[in-house]
Design an enzyme around this catalytic site. Structure first.
Site, PDB file in Angstrom:
ATOM      1  N   ASP A   1       5.460  40.946  66.330  1.00 30.29           N
ATOM      2  CA  ASP A   1       5.837  40.173  65.313  1.00 30.29           C
ATOM      3  C   ASP A   1       5.012  40.858  63.844  1.00 30.29           C
ATOM      4  O   ASP A   1       5.203  40.585  63.051  1.00 30.29           O
ATOM      5  CB  ASP A   1       6.984  39.330  65.502  1.00 30.29           C
ATOM      6  CG  ASP A   1       7.420  39.026  66.819  1.00 30.29           C
ATOM      7  OD1 ASP A   1       7.765  40.605  66.738  1.00 30.29           O
ATOM      8  OD2 ASP A   1       8.590  38.784  66.393  1.00 30.29           O
ATOM      9  N   ALA A   2       3.641  39.698  64.228  1.00 29.14           N
ATOM     10  CA  ALA A   2       3.022  39.370  63.061  1.00 29.14           C
ATOM     11  C   ALA A   2       2.188  41.014  62.613  1.00 29.14           C
ATOM     12  O   ALA A   2       2.514  40.689  61.216  1.00 29.14           O
ATOM     13  CB  ALA A   2       1.979  38.787  63.534  1.00 29.14           C
ATOM     14  N   GLU A   3       2.219  41.504  63.128  1.00 28.16           N
ATOM     15  CA  GLU A   3       2.657  42.852  62.788  1.00 28.16           C
ATOM     16  C   GLU A   3       2.820  43.034  61.623  1.00 28.16           C
ATOM     17  O   GLU A   3       3.242  43.834  60.536  1.00 28.16           O
ATOM     18  CB  GLU A   3       1.498  44.534  63.819  1.00 28.16           C
ATOM     19  CG  GLU A   3       1.754  45.579  63.368  1.00 28.16           C
ATOM     20  CD  GLU A   3       0.010  45.815  62.549  1.00 28.16           C
ATOM     21  OE1 GLU A   3      -0.618  44.967  62.565  1.00 28.16           O
ATOM     22  OE2 GLU A   3      -0.378  47.128  61.861  1.00 28.16           O
TER      23      GLU A   3
ATOM     24  N   ASP B   1       5.348  42.020  60.160  1.00 29.53           N
ATOM     25  CA  ASP B   1       4.915  41.054  59.356  1.00 29.53           C
ATOM     26  C   ASP B   1       4.250  41.236  57.637  1.00 29.53           C
ATOM     27  O   ASP B   1       4.318  41.374  56.706  1.00 29.53           O
ATOM     28  CB  ASP B   1       5.033  39.227  59.614  1.00 29.53           C
ATOM     29  CG  ASP B   1       6.115  38.713  60.108  1.00 29.53           C
ATOM     30  OD1 ASP B   1       7.129  39.775  60.201  1.00 29.53           O
ATOM     31  OD2 ASP B   1       5.979  37.497  60.451  1.00 29.53           O
TER      32      ASP B   1
ATOM     33  N   GLU C   1      35.741  50.293  76.152  1.00 33.64           N
ATOM     34  CA  GLU C   1      35.025  49.750  75.219  1.00 33.64           C
ATOM     35  C   GLU C   1      35.331  48.510  75.289  1.00 33.64           C
ATOM     36  O   GLU C   1      36.206  48.367  75.911  1.00 33.64           O
ATOM     37  CB  GLU C   1      35.249  50.298  73.919  1.00 33.64           C
ATOM     38  CG  GLU C   1      34.151  51.755  73.634  1.00 33.64           C
ATOM     39  CD  GLU C   1      34.865  52.191  72.053  1.00 33.64           C
ATOM     40  OE1 GLU C   1      35.102  51.314  71.274  1.00 33.64           O
ATOM     41  OE2 GLU C   1      34.587  53.528  72.084  1.00 33.64           O
TER      42      GLU C   1
ATOM     43  N   ASP D   1      34.076  40.093  69.849  1.00 33.17           N
ATOM     44  CA  ASP D   1      35.334  39.964  68.218  1.00 33.17           C
ATOM     45  C   ASP D   1      35.034  39.049  67.742  1.00 33.17           C
ATOM     46  O   ASP D   1      33.865  38.146  67.783  1.00 33.17           O
ATOM     47  CB  ASP D   1      35.509  38.724  69.632  1.00 33.17           C
ATOM     48  CG  ASP D   1      36.696  37.272  69.197  1.00 33.17           C
ATOM     49  OD1 ASP D   1      37.567  37.811  68.221  1.00 33.17           O
ATOM     50  OD2 ASP D   1      37.154  36.093  69.239  1.00 33.17           O
TER      51      ASP D   1
ATOM     52  N   GLU E   1      32.171  46.279  64.497  1.00 38.59           N
ATOM     53  CA  GLU E   1      32.143  44.657  64.124  1.00 38.59           C
ATOM     54  C   GLU E   1      31.052  44.554  64.009  1.00 38.59           C
ATOM     55  O   GLU E   1      30.044  44.496  64.588  1.00 38.59           O
ATOM     56  CB  GLU E   1      33.842  44.815  65.814  1.00 38.59           C
ATOM     57  CG  GLU E   1      33.509  43.655  65.414  1.00 38.59           C
ATOM     58  CD  GLU E   1      34.778  43.193  65.263  1.00 38.59           C
ATOM     59  OE1 GLU E   1      35.732  44.709  64.851  1.00 38.59           O
ATOM     60  OE2 GLU E   1      35.598  42.208  65.127  1.00 38.59           O
TER      61      GLU E   1
ATOM     62  N   LYS F   1      43.905  42.815  76.037  1.00 39.07           N
ATOM     63  CA  LYS F   1      43.478  41.277  75.847  1.00 39.07           C
ATOM     64  C   LYS F   1      43.005  40.266  76.948  1.00 39.07           C
ATOM     65  O   LYS F   1      43.981  40.626  78.261  1.00 39.07           O
ATOM     66  CB  LYS F   1      44.085  41.072  75.433  1.00 39.07           C
ATOM     67  CG  LYS F   1      44.036  40.979  73.412  1.00 39.07           C
ATOM     68  CD  LYS F   1      43.417  40.694  73.043  1.00 39.07           C
ATOM     69  CE  LYS F   1      43.805  40.647  71.363  1.00 39.07           C
ATOM     70  NZ  LYS F   1      44.486  39.264  70.897  1.00 39.07           N
TER      71      LYS F   1
ATOM     72  N   CYS G   1      22.161   0.321  68.508  1.00 35.06           N
ATOM     73  CA  CYS G   1      21.143  -0.088  68.005  1.00 35.06           C
ATOM     74  C   CYS G   1      21.543  -1.513  67.046  1.00 35.06           C
ATOM     75  O   CYS G   1      20.980  -1.812  66.502  1.00 35.06           O
ATOM     76  CB  CYS G   1      20.168   0.630  67.547  1.00 35.06           C
ATOM     77  SG  CYS G   1      20.094   1.522  65.574  1.00 35.06           S
TER      78      CYS G   1
ATOM     79  N   CYS H   1      22.759   7.144  61.710  1.00 41.24           N
ATOM     80  CA  CYS H   1      22.187   5.416  62.268  1.00 41.24           C
ATOM     81  C   CYS H   1      20.754   5.550  61.229  1.00 41.24           C
ATOM     82  O   CYS H   1      20.277   6.327  61.288  1.00 41.24           O
ATOM     83  CB  CYS H   1      21.892   5.627  63.269  1.00 41.24           C
ATOM     84  SG  CYS H   1      20.760   4.000  63.671  1.00 41.24           S
TER      85      CYS H   1
ATOM     86  N   CYS I   1      16.090   3.301  66.385  1.00 41.33           N
ATOM     87  CA  CYS I   1      17.084   3.005  67.274  1.00 41.33           C
ATOM     88  C   CYS I   1      16.688   3.648  68.326  1.00 41.33           C
ATOM     89  O   CYS I   1      16.072   5.378  68.762  1.00 41.33           O
ATOM     90  CB  CYS I   1      18.103   4.333  67.031  1.00 41.33           C
ATOM     91  SG  CYS I   1      19.569   4.525  67.684  1.00 41.33           S
TER      92      CYS I   1
HETATM   93  S1  IVH Z   1      38.796  50.825  67.674  1.00 43.40           S
HETATM   94  C1  IVH Z   1      42.035  52.805  65.068  1.00 43.40           C
HETATM   95  N1  IVH Z   1      37.181  49.668  68.544  1.00 43.40           N
HETATM   96  O1  IVH Z   1      39.807  45.395  66.875  1.00 43.40           O
HETATM   97  C2  IVH Z   1      40.978  52.837  66.081  1.00 43.40           C
HETATM   98  N2  IVH Z   1      38.684  48.087  67.768  1.00 43.40           N
HETATM   99  O2  IVH Z   1      42.974  45.342  66.443  1.00 43.40           O
HETATM  100  C3  IVH Z   1      41.076  51.267  65.643  1.00 43.40           C
HETATM  101  N3  IVH Z   1      37.516  45.914  67.539  1.00 43.40           N
HETATM  102  O3  IVH Z   1      40.763  45.631  63.257  1.00 43.40           O
HETATM  103  C4  IVH Z   1      39.865  50.269  65.953  1.00 43.40           C
HETATM  104  N4  IVH Z   1      36.108  46.113  68.877  1.00 43.40           N
HETATM  105  O4  IVH Z   1      38.178  44.525  64.543  1.00 43.40           O
HETATM  106  C5  IVH Z   1      38.028  48.884  67.712  1.00 43.40           C
HETATM  107  N5  IVH Z   1      35.411  48.768  70.389  1.00 43.40           N
HETATM  108  C6  IVH Z   1      36.289  48.803  69.645  1.00 43.40           C
HETATM  109  C7  IVH Z   1      36.928  47.303  68.706  1.00 43.40           C
HETATM  110  C8  IVH Z   1      37.085  46.918  67.959  1.00 43.40           C
HETATM  111  C9  IVH Z   1      36.955  44.849  68.314  1.00 43.40           C
HETATM  112  C10 IVH Z   1      38.358  45.203  66.471  1.00 43.40           C
HETATM  113  C11 IVH Z   1      38.647  45.673  64.936  1.00 43.40           C
HETATM  114  C12 IVH Z   1      40.178  45.940  64.627  1.00 43.40           C
HETATM  115  C13 IVH Z   1      40.674  45.435  65.737  1.00 43.40           C
HETATM  116  C14 IVH Z   1      41.659  46.253  66.321  1.00 43.40           C
END
Ligand code: IVH
Length: 671
Positions: free
Chosen positions: A34-36, A38, A115, A119, A174, A315, A412, A427, A432
């Protein structure tokens, strides 16, 4: 240096910094300490100060943030940013596959890319001729907000693409905050009396929505890219190929976490596996995304209204549960901040039994309208300690009790103050016991002085027996003192004393962090330690001198000045010094046998990884540098070493083979 020399050096530095940035943040395989990094960065900033025309939009300096905007401009996406249909269980995921095959009129198994569903916040990056020109939020899918300056501060977003990139590339991904970063940010905010973020997604969204990109720059945000909009002349036949291409252009794709499967059963396996492993990931995911791999099939399937027919989000069940708040206790932190904590009737939330929930502060209590005895919904969001999401008002009996703002400290009895603009009461009692305990705990903690074994139990006893007044007293403890503890044996006492002993010479940055100066976290402590070199020098620095340092703002500067202005703090520092606490200057570690020696590694080694070899040097107090100069002491050359080896020969620097290097380490370790 003339203008031409400056330009050449600037180009060289920019190229190196981009490369190291990519190695560190995207590939997780740094080549230099890291230092390098920087040092290179500071040299670049100095050049730009002397020759302002060198500040190009893709200069690495542009990551620190630009002057604040008045508002965000709207940006129309060339291709709409669609959303995804959701499946909530395995049956619905199977139905998706059936729909796809019906639509394509095929009996054959479809190849899917699985994939993680990150979030965070969806963004689009537009690269023109390889340079990042516009970055935006998804918005309503058609029009988003232009947050280019903010996105440029993310180290995982390349300002310039690598290799053989297309003339126009729109990337989608994302932006998220990982859990350690999220927890550290909330801790900092809690201590500063600022409202905390409820979950990593809100934290990411709030950080991207800053008009002042310098604030965004300080937030631990990352990107994971998962798709594209317009790509000029793309010939990729599959989605997986696109992901791989994105990676070769320097974009961050979590390819290790992507799985190519044939048939929906493979996707179901992936879903089950990730549901099981989601707690082990360093970031939050709320499900998986399954996409048809073949782009020709994707085109055939097309889209309906706002979402494509070729993809689906599956989900995970929410990590929520219902329970009752049995008690509210008040916790006093080391800065005196008093936070309410809810004791819950124990309940299982996705495999973890929870019995406490954080309520954060009274603004939060008011917002939720929560009372003692309430039935509530709790959710684990990025933390093992869950949050209260809402009150189930229908279940009130009338026996619930309001939670009053305390007027005195529960530990306290000192009157409590709530400062303007702060959401927590504090406080004010300097002695304390709760504050002292938390200060010692922080001082001894892993990232601070790392006093192994000094946990809650012993700290309680130290305070009870009046053995420590402030942290300096730790260094005066004797065996006899420790034997006054309950259940203390020879071995334990010896170990604890040894741990304390070992902490005397931690690097300066650790001590600075350990002192618990407001707004000085681990990162800021490192900057201060490197810049000022010693406590003596830092303690006399003025607010202006502090603010002249890169990344140090008025808040930190003020806090540091006022810390050293306090006579009580100065006394603690003097006592630490007189009891033999002598921090090592940054970068050099105590007793390093290679101290002062600079090594450069080049070429591929047989037994050692590059990082491993560099760590061997650094752990012994030496320095591992990225390039050969007159200051280099040794060059370690592996297979196919190139220009660095030539340069070493030119300068007459000793060259070692991997074997010779290992032998040298062995000999040094024996000495
Ligand atoms: S694909 C047409 N891949 O989920 C395809 N979305 O409701 C559009 N998201 O708005 C998205 N991980 O914010 C895709 N591996 C992933 C994702 C992903 C998170 C989010 C993204 C999108 C929402 C879909």
């Amino acid at each position: 240096m003339d203008r031409d020399q400056a330009r050449r050096r600037h180009q060289e530095l920019a190229r190196e910094l981009h490369r190291h940035n990519h190695l560190y943040f995207v590939l997780d395989a740094p080549e230099i300490p890291d230092a390098e990094y920087d040092r290179l960065f500071r040299e670049l900033l100095e050049l730009e100060r002397a020759f302002p025309e060198l500040v190009t939009p893709d200069s690495p300096s542009q990551r620190v943030g630009a002057p604040p905007l008045a508002k965000f401009e709207p940006v129309r996406h060339t291709l709409p940013m669609l959303s995804l249909q959701n499946a909530f269980d395995e049956g619905q995921l199977r139905e998706f596959d059936a729909r796809v095959r019906r639509f394509l009129a095929t009996q054959e198994e479809i190849e899917y890319v699985c994939e993680l569903k990150m979030d965070g916040v969806a963004v689009e990056l537009v690269y023109q001729d390889g340079v990042l020109t516009v970055g935006s939020t998804r918005g309503d899918g058609t029009t988003g907000e232009k947050i280019t300056e903010n996105l440029k501060t993310l180290p995982t977003i390349p300002l310039r693409l690598h290799g053989d990139f297309p003339s126009v590339l729109e990337v989608r991904g994302e932006v998220y905050m990982d859990l350690p970063g999220f927890q550290a940010l909330n801790r900092e905010r809690e201590e500063a009396g600022e409202p905390v973020f409820a979950n990593p997604r809100n934290a990411a969204a709030g950080s991207l929505r800053q008009l002042d990109s310098r604030i965004t720059a300080r937030r631990p945000l990352r990107i994971a890219c998962y798709g594209v909009g317009v790509v000029e002349n793309s010939l990729a036949p599959t989605h997986y190929d696109i992901l791989r291409q994105l990676q070769t252009w320097g974009l961050r794709v979590l390819l290790d976490r992507v799985q190519l499967v044939r048939g929906i059963e493979g996707a179901l396996d992936f879903y089950r596996e990730m549901a099981r492993r989601r707690d082990d990931l360093p970031y939050e995911i709320d499900g998986i995304v399954v996409k048809v791999n073949n782009l020709a099939l994707q085109r055939d399937l097309g889209e309906k209204s706002r979402s494509p027919r070729w993809a689906i989000a599956c989900k995970f069940p929410p990590r929520q549960a219902e329970t009752i708040i049995e008690e509210i206790s008040l916790q006093v932190g080391r800065t005196g901040a008093i936070t309410p904590v809810a004791r819950l009737r124990p309940v299982e939330v996705s495999g973890v039994t929870v019995s406490r929930a954080s309520l954060h502060n009274w603004d939060e209590i008011e917002r939720l309208g929560v009372r003692k005895g309430d039935h509530v919904v709790v959710e684990r969001a990025g933390d093992v300690i869950p949050d209260v999401v809402r009150v189930i008002a229908e279940r009130r009996t009338g026996a619930e009790e309001q939670i009053p703002l305390p007027s005195t400290c529960p530990e306290c009895g000192t009157p409590v103050m709530r400062l303007e603009g702060e959401v927590v009461p504090r406080c004010q009692g300097l002695s304390c016991p709760a504050r002292r305990k938390e200060s010692i705990k922080h001082f001894a903690s892993r990232g601070a002085m790392d006093i192994d074994g000094l946990g809650d139990r012993y700290i309680d006893q130290l305070l009870r027996l009046d053995l420590v007044d402030d942290v300096a007293d730790l260094y005066r403890l004797s065996r006899d003192d420790l034997f006054r503890f309950e259940r203390m044996g020879e071995k334990l006492a010896e170990n604890l004393l040894r741990s304390i002993e070992r902490s005397r010479h931690r690097p300066l940055s650790r001590l600075l962090y350990a002192l618990g100066i407001r707004h000085v976290g681990e990162h800021t402590a490192k900057i201060l330690a490197r810049q000022f070199g010693s406590l003596e020098v830092l303690s006399t620095a003025s607010k202006e001198e502090l603010m002249a340092v890169h990344e140090i703002g008025p808040q930190v500067a003020e806090s540091v000045v006022s810390f050293f202005a306090s006579s009580q703090n100065r006394r603690t520092l003097e006592r630490l010094h007189s009891f033999g606490v002598a921090p090592e200057p940054e970068e050099r570690r105590a007793g390093g046998s290679l101290s002062g020696k600079t090594f450069v590694f080049t070429g591929a080694m047989e037994r050692l990884g590059r990082k491993e070899a560099q760590e061997m040097v650094e752990n012994r107090g030496g320095r591992a540098a990225g390039s050969v100069s007159k200051k280099t002491d040794f060059v370690v050359a592996g297979e196919e070493a190139g220009s660095k080896l030539d340069r070493a020969k030119e300068l007459g620097i000793p060259i070692l083979t991997e074997g010779e290097f290992l032998q040298m380490i062995e000999e040094e370790d024996r000495k």
